[in-house]
Design an enzyme around this catalytic site. Structure first.
Site, PDB file in Angstrom:
ATOM      1  CG  MET A   1     -61.671  36.894  39.898  1.00 53.49           C
ATOM      2  SD  MET A   1     -60.313  35.700  39.279  1.00 53.49           S
ATOM      3  CE  MET A   1     -60.998  34.290  40.648  1.00 53.49           C
TER       4      MET A   1
ATOM      5  CD  GLN B   1     -66.819  43.848  43.558  1.00 50.07           C
ATOM      6  OE1 GLN B   1     -66.566  43.153  42.184  1.00 50.07           O
ATOM      7  NE2 GLN B   1     -64.928  43.274  44.230  1.00 50.07           N
TER       8      GLN B   1
ATOM      9  CB  CYS C   1     -64.642  46.561  37.937  1.00 51.36           C
ATOM     10  SG  CYS C   1     -64.950  45.711  35.693  1.00 51.36           S
TER      11      CYS C   1
ATOM     12  CG  HIS D   1     -55.345  44.475  41.691  1.00 47.61           C
ATOM     13  ND1 HIS D   1     -56.382  43.762  40.628  1.00 47.61           N
ATOM     14  CD2 HIS D   1     -53.992  44.493  41.580  1.00 47.61           C
ATOM     15  CE1 HIS D   1     -55.608  42.983  39.713  1.00 47.61           C
ATOM     16  NE2 HIS D   1     -54.772  43.338  40.644  1.00 47.61           N
TER      17      HIS D   1
ATOM     18  CG  ASN E   1     -56.651  40.841  44.499  1.00 44.39           C
ATOM     19  OD1 ASN E   1     -57.041  41.975  43.909  1.00 44.39           O
ATOM     20  ND2 ASN E   1     -56.258  39.479  44.574  1.00 44.39           N
ATOM     21  N   GLY E   2     -53.381  40.845  43.973  1.00 44.16           N
ATOM     22  CA  GLY E   2     -52.815  41.084  42.644  1.00 44.16           C
ATOM     23  C   GLY E   2     -51.674  40.150  42.926  1.00 44.16           C
ATOM     24  N   GLY E   3     -51.214  39.014  41.587  1.00 41.54           N
ATOM     25  CA  GLY E   3     -50.912  38.681  41.368  1.00 41.54           C
ATOM     26  C   GLY E   3     -50.222  37.211  42.161  1.00 41.54           C
TER      27      GLY E   3
ATOM     28  N   GLY F   1     -56.907  36.063  43.702  1.00 37.50           N
ATOM     29  CA  GLY F   1     -57.895  35.539  42.128  1.00 37.50           C
ATOM     30  C   GLY F   1     -57.432  34.421  41.247  1.00 37.50           C
ATOM     31  NE  ARG F   2     -54.979  37.069  37.034  1.00 33.00           N
ATOM     32  CZ  ARG F   2     -54.157  37.406  36.232  1.00 33.00           C
ATOM     33  NH1 ARG F   2     -53.574  37.483  35.262  1.00 33.00           N
ATOM     34  NH2 ARG F   2     -52.893  38.512  36.344  1.00 33.00           N
TER      35      ARG F   2
END
Length: 335
Positions: A18, A70, A100, A171, A211-213, A233-234
């Site tokens: 991130m 990365q 990205c 993602h 990945n994602g959510g 991630g978040r």
């Protein structure tokens, strides 16, 4: 900590790369919470790795292993050179960013733009594989703009694997290169986990992570019934205490209580070292704001770090002061 590759038959857990978040201080903090999660750097542009301040960009504490670098870029020669530099620094994996959507990467025709040119991804992966012995992996979206996600993801995955990629992290959203900001691209395009599941079903012998959510270990467990790895991630950054349960989760055992006192002392000592080298307390503590989510006193903890850690001359006593405001015996649904 013994170095290890996370590209294996075992189920894997990773903290997503991130930008502006997963710097070396963040990773040092996260490693104090989990020994097994694979940690990623922020995306480092290949040109920066080659020509920039390498110690600032690529340096890391050896306790961070396993840790992946990365890279962003589209020139195979530059990617290979940057990968070799990264491997020389001791990274356990080199990952190519194909996800990205920012204006910056679009102007350089890399990141999510590469979903449109799988052959460029293949050339980059092949060049890196030829120069390094550590795993080379790819992190992508399921498609960009008006692409058909069935053909786009299959083409990207096929190109990466044909070039020797060791893993593909997906993602599970499209990226919209026009009309949405990077933040909006993380939230507005709908998640499509089933598309990633279909890719895995069609490629049972390939490592595919999702990945994602994903915000909890319970959600991660659901995904791991189908895919090989989960990447938060978040969810991990904003609620880092979640990471304290990762090792037990992967080892299918009961989690142990978190030694918050030991954690705070370790981070205070690390902050002191960073400050002695010319850094600031806030460089470290900004990644720790969400640590006590759900505990009584968490709001006061956040207030102290947010207001005092940024002051010139602030030392680790501020972190200890903030920690003293937390009641570890009282955990609530909302702090």
């Amino acid at each position: 900590m013994q170095r290890q590759s996370q590209i294996s038959a075992q189920k894997s857990f990773a903290v997503a790369p991130m930008i502006d978040w997963t710097d070396r201080h963040c990773r040092f903090f996260h490693r104090r919470l989990t020994g097994r999660a694979l940690l990623y750097t922020e995306m480092i542009v290949a040109d920066a790795a080659i020509h920039g301040d390498r110690e600032r960009l690529l340096g890391f504490d050896r306790s961070e292993h396993p840790v992946a670098l990365q890279l962003g870029g589209s020139d195979p020669h530059k990617l290979a050179q940057a990968a070799e530099i990264g491997a020389g620094y001791g990274y356990d994996e080199i990952n190519l960013n194909v996800g990205c959507p920012s204006d910056r990467v679009q102007s350089g025709t890399f990141g999510a733009c590469l979903m449109k040119t799988p052959e460029v991804v293949a050339a980059g992966v092949a060049a890196m594989k030829a120069r390094v012995s550590v795993p080379v992996t790819v992190k992508s979206r399921i498609g960009v703009d008006e692409q058909d996600i069935e053909t786009a993801l299959d083409a990207l995955a096929g190109a990466a694997w044909s070039a020797g990629a060791d893993a593909l992290w997906v993602h599970a959203r499209k990226a919209w290169l026009q009309g949405l900001s990077p933040k909006e691209n993380r939230e507005i395009p709908p998640l499509d986990y089933d598309r990633v599941y279909r890719l895995k079903k069609a490629n049972p012998d390939r490592f595919i992570g999702i990945n994602g959510g994903i915000l909890s270990l319970e959600e991660a467990a659901t995904h791991l019934k189908t895919v090989d790895g989960v990447m938060l991630g978040r969810g991990a950054y904003q609620n880092p205490a979640l990471l304290a349960g990762v090792d037990a989760f992967l080892e299918e055992r009961a989690p142990e209580p978190v030694d918050f006192h030991g954690l705070i002392e370790a981070m205070a000592e690390y902050a002191d070292r960073h400050i002695s080298q010319g850094g600031r307390l806030s460089h470290v503590t900004r990644h720790m704001i969400g640590l006590f989510h759900g505990f009584d006193g968490a709001r006061r903890y956040r207030q102290i770090l947010s207001s005092k850690a940024t002051r010139p001359g602030a030392g680790s006593e501020i972190l200890r002061e903030a920690f003293a405001a937390v009641d570890l015996a009282t955990r609530r649904d909302a702090a």
